[in-house]
Design an enzyme around this catalytic site. Sequence first.
Site, short mmCIF file in Angstrom:
data_model
loop_
_atom_site.label_atom_id
_atom_site.label_comp_id
_atom_site.label_asym_id
_atom_site.label_seq_id
_atom_site.Cartn_x
_atom_site.Cartn_y
_atom_site.Cartn_z
N PRO A 12 0.80 -1.22 0.00
CA PRO A 12 0.00 0.00 0.00
C PRO A 12 0.83 1.28 0.00
O PRO A 12 1.87 1.36 0.66
CB PRO A 12 -0.82 -0.11 1.30
CG PRO A 12 -0.12 -1.13 2.12
CD PRO A 12 0.54 -2.07 1.17
N TYR A 25 11.89 8.33 1.20
CA TYR A 25 11.75 7.26 0.21
C TYR A 25 12.43 7.56 -1.13
O TYR A 25 12.39 6.72 -2.03
CB TYR A 25 10.26 6.97 -0.02
CG TYR A 25 9.55 6.52 1.24
CD1 TYR A 25 9.97 5.38 1.92
CD2 TYR A 25 8.47 7.23 1.76
CE1 TYR A 25 9.34 4.97 3.08
CE2 TYR A 25 7.82 6.82 2.92
CZ TYR A 25 8.26 5.70 3.58
OH TYR A 25 7.64 5.28 4.72
N ASN A 76 8.06 -5.64 -1.42
CA ASN A 76 8.06 -4.54 -0.47
C ASN A 76 6.61 -4.42 0.00
O ASN A 76 5.77 -3.87 -0.71
CB ASN A 76 8.52 -3.22 -1.10
CG ASN A 76 8.57 -2.10 -0.07
OD1 ASN A 76 7.97 -2.21 1.01
ND2 ASN A 76 9.28 -1.03 -0.39
N GLU A 100 12.67 -9.65 0.83
CA GLU A 100 11.91 -8.50 1.35
C GLU A 100 12.76 -7.25 1.14
O GLU A 100 13.95 -7.25 1.47
CB GLU A 100 11.65 -8.74 2.84
CG GLU A 100 10.94 -7.60 3.55
CD GLU A 100 10.84 -7.84 5.07
OE1 GLU A 100 11.39 -8.85 5.56
OE2 GLU A 100 10.21 -7.00 5.74
N HIS A 102 12.98 -2.93 1.57
CA HIS A 102 12.46 -1.64 2.05
C HIS A 102 13.39 -0.54 1.59
O HIS A 102 14.62 -0.66 1.70
CB HIS A 102 12.37 -1.62 3.58
CG HIS A 102 11.42 -2.65 4.10
ND1 HIS A 102 10.06 -2.52 3.97
CD2 HIS A 102 11.64 -3.85 4.67
CE1 HIS A 102 9.48 -3.59 4.46
NE2 HIS A 102 10.42 -4.42 4.90
O1 CA2 Z 1 10.81 1.70 3.50
C1 CA2 Z 1 9.95 1.06 2.90
O2 CA2 Z 1 10.09 0.64 1.74
C2 CA2 Z 1 8.59 0.83 3.58
O3 CA2 Z 1 8.13 -0.48 3.21
C3 CA2 Z 1 7.65 1.90 3.05
C4 CA2 Z 1 6.28 1.85 3.71
C5 CA2 Z 1 6.42 1.89 5.23
O4 CA2 Z 1 5.14 1.74 5.85
C6 CA2 Z 1 7.33 0.77 5.74
O5 CA2 Z 1 7.45 0.91 7.14
C7 CA2 Z 1 8.69 0.87 5.09
C8 CA2 Z 1 5.43 3.07 3.32
C9 CA2 Z 1 5.35 3.34 1.88
C10 CA2 Z 1 4.54 4.61 1.70
O6 CA2 Z 1 5.13 5.34 0.67
C11 CA2 Z 1 4.71 6.62 0.47
C12 CA2 Z 1 5.30 7.28 -0.56
C13 CA2 Z 1 4.95 8.57 -0.83
C14 CA2 Z 1 3.97 9.21 -0.06
C15 CA2 Z 1 3.39 8.52 0.99
C16 CA2 Z 1 3.76 7.22 1.25
#
Ligand code: CA2
Length: 147
Positions: A12, A25, A76, A100, A102
């Site tokens: 998600p 990110y 991911n 996995e 991240h």
């Molecule tokens: O670091 C990662 O790849 C995560 O899987 C990213 C997830 C987070 O909940 C995990 O703890 C770590 C969140 C992805 C959300 O990405 C967004 C990107 C742009 C704007 C809002 C959210």
Amino acid sequence: MPNQTLLVLSGPNLNLLGERQPEVYGHETLADHVAVVEAAAVEHGLAVEHLQSNHEGELVDAIHAARGRCAAIVVNPGAFTHYAWAIHDALAAFDGPVVEVHLSNPAAREPWRHTSVVAPVASGTIAGFGADGYRLAVQAVAALLGR
Ligand code: CA2
């Protein structure tokens, strides 16, 4: 003939990559990451299928559909990482390598991100290397598959 498909799953909100929180990110979009995976996978003779979903059940269905059909999974799981036991159970029933990934390093963030329910059923986890993580994940898959 052995199966030659690498399934890449994105959980998600990863469809929003590149739009917000670039300091966490990165600036790359999800399409950018998938392109990196495709370029790395082709060098190992692997085709790539990618699914992004904001729905846990859809990811579970995709993992089921990969059984006996895909060679490996790079996942991911987004925030599902931290509580989605249905994804854990589905991955446990997949018999190839599971890597996995991240982008950020959840262990260095809020305490609720420190637990991964996916890690115990993954071959390994790559976290905190940003966009490089996807390329490293394909390398890990290739090594695990002996390619
Ligand atoms: O670091 C990662 O790849 C995560 O899987 C990213 C997830 C987070 O909940 C995990 O703890 C770590 C969140 C992805 C959300 O990405 C967004 C990107 C742009 C704007 C809002 C959210």
